[in-house]
Scaffold this active site. Sequence first.
Site, PDB file in Angstrom:
ATOM      1  N   ALA A   1      -4.344  28.804  12.649  1.00  0.00           N
ATOM      2  CA  ALA A   1      -5.090  29.478  13.707  1.00  0.00           C
ATOM      3  C   ALA A   1      -5.730  28.445  14.622  1.00  0.00           C
ATOM      4  O   ALA A   1      -6.671  27.775  14.228  1.00  0.00           O
ATOM      5  CB  ALA A   1      -6.159  30.393  13.118  1.00  0.00           C
TER       6      ALA A   1
ATOM      7  N   ILE B   1       0.482   0.740  36.762  1.00  0.00           N
ATOM      8  CA  ILE B   1      -0.016  -0.381  37.558  1.00  0.00           C
ATOM      9  C   ILE B   1      -0.138  -1.642  36.707  1.00  0.00           C
ATOM     10  O   ILE B   1       0.168  -2.750  37.156  1.00  0.00           O
ATOM     11  CB  ILE B   1      -1.362  -0.003  38.213  1.00  0.00           C
ATOM     12  CG1 ILE B   1      -1.123   1.036  39.321  1.00  0.00           C
ATOM     13  CG2 ILE B   1      -2.070  -1.232  38.781  1.00  0.00           C
ATOM     14  CD1 ILE B   1      -2.386   1.642  39.889  1.00  0.00           C
TER      15      ILE B   1
ATOM     16  N   GLU C   1     -10.481  22.552  23.082  1.00  0.00           N
ATOM     17  CA  GLU C   1     -11.325  23.590  23.698  1.00  0.00           C
ATOM     18  C   GLU C   1     -10.492  24.640  24.419  1.00  0.00           C
ATOM     19  O   GLU C   1     -10.869  25.161  25.458  1.00  0.00           O
ATOM     20  CB  GLU C   1     -12.330  22.959  24.685  1.00  0.00           C
ATOM     21  CG  GLU C   1     -13.301  21.998  24.061  1.00  0.00           C
ATOM     22  CD  GLU C   1     -14.384  22.676  23.255  1.00  0.00           C
ATOM     23  OE1 GLU C   1     -14.464  23.918  23.263  1.00  0.00           O
ATOM     24  OE2 GLU C   1     -15.156  21.959  22.602  1.00  0.00           O
TER      25      GLU C   1
ATOM     26  N   GLU D   1      -8.018  26.329  12.231  1.00  0.00           N
ATOM     27  CA  GLU D   1      -7.443  26.324  10.885  1.00  0.00           C
ATOM     28  C   GLU D   1      -5.971  25.945  10.980  1.00  0.00           C
ATOM     29  O   GLU D   1      -5.393  25.970  12.073  1.00  0.00           O
ATOM     30  CB  GLU D   1      -7.609  27.701  10.247  1.00  0.00           C
ATOM     31  CG  GLU D   1      -9.058  28.113  10.072  1.00  0.00           C
ATOM     32  CD  GLU D   1      -9.217  29.486   9.421  1.00  0.00           C
ATOM     33  OE1 GLU D   1      -8.185  30.104   9.077  1.00  0.00           O
ATOM     34  OE2 GLU D   1     -10.368  29.934   9.260  1.00  0.00           O
TER      35      GLU D   1
END
Length: 382
Positions: free
Chosen positions: A130, A340, A366, A127
Amino acid sequence: MDFALDEDEQDLVDLGRTYAQREIAPIAAKAWHEERCTTEVLRGLGELGLLGLLVPEKWGGIGASTAAYVALLEELAAVDPSIAAAWQAHSTIGSLPLLLFGSDEQRERWLRPLAEGRALGAFGLTEPAAGSDVRALRTTAKKVDGGWVLNGQKTFISNAGTDMSFGVTLLARIAGTPDDRPRFGSFVVGREAEGYTMGTKMRGIGWHGLDTRELFFTDVFVPDEQVIGEPGGGLGQFLSALEMGRISVAALAVGTALGAYRLAVEYAKERVQFGSRLADFQAIQFKLADMATEIEAARWLTQYAAYLRDTGKPFKQAAAMAKLKASQVATAVATEAVQIFGGAGYMLESPVARFYCDAKILEIGEGTNEIQRLVIARDLVG
């Protein structure tokens, strides 16, 4: 410990790799630049049975091991991290709460279409106020006759707004409980539910091909039969699914790093400077050697976490370690790959730029890497 796949599972991974190279690779860059979720590709994975890899055959899936799952996820991510992210979100937090905690009726109604590739799963947790602090959730579920009324907002929710999405499973605070002892429930909301609306597709630094949106719930009525498990047990349910989600993100990170590494090797072999290939310069060789070593280390941590889950052993700490290490490897390898490529790698038109942009979220999603360190440390010291 033997991390080798059995013949049937290796065939599944080979099937997914072939599909990724044949169907996903040719359109991945274009879809990323167009910021378009290629649901036709996800449907193709569903037709192969690969959207239900972790779901038992009883509910329409394949019932493969975690080891096979992470191997296939790595292959997908090496070609297109956006599609791989959609696939892993569907396979873990989008499906596992129903598998692990749903009733047989709920599994038949919602899990089977997900496993058979007829729908795409999503879970609503985060949220605006949150994220890592799950207990700060403010979306509420109030008990009424025959069901619950949901009010609140979710953000950064993947897979909820595609033409394959069935709706969303979300975590909400049970109204009327003290703030010092909050209780949460998991609720299934169909996409046609009155009062459920979505914002436009959000634009991130990377994962442009992943559909991510804000979700809004205004007096959304959810009947009792759409509550997963016991009301009040939703937080524990989600945390159980999240542990598997961390293994998924680790595999996603390994694949993202692998994709960037492969591009860097190919470019180093082709690019000529000062009369020699880049690959002939020791400085570039050392970079590639370090990249390959770090990828292999992250892969072994991820496979070890998968092995622990498959053998029924505790895997919470191993999953956090794998996610922490692999996500750091993905950002580091992608950064070196751009180096690179030089100036060409800095351009968004460069193939390596897509992997560079896609890598950063892996240290955030996660559970941030700071949270992973907390999980690991608490397991170490009690």
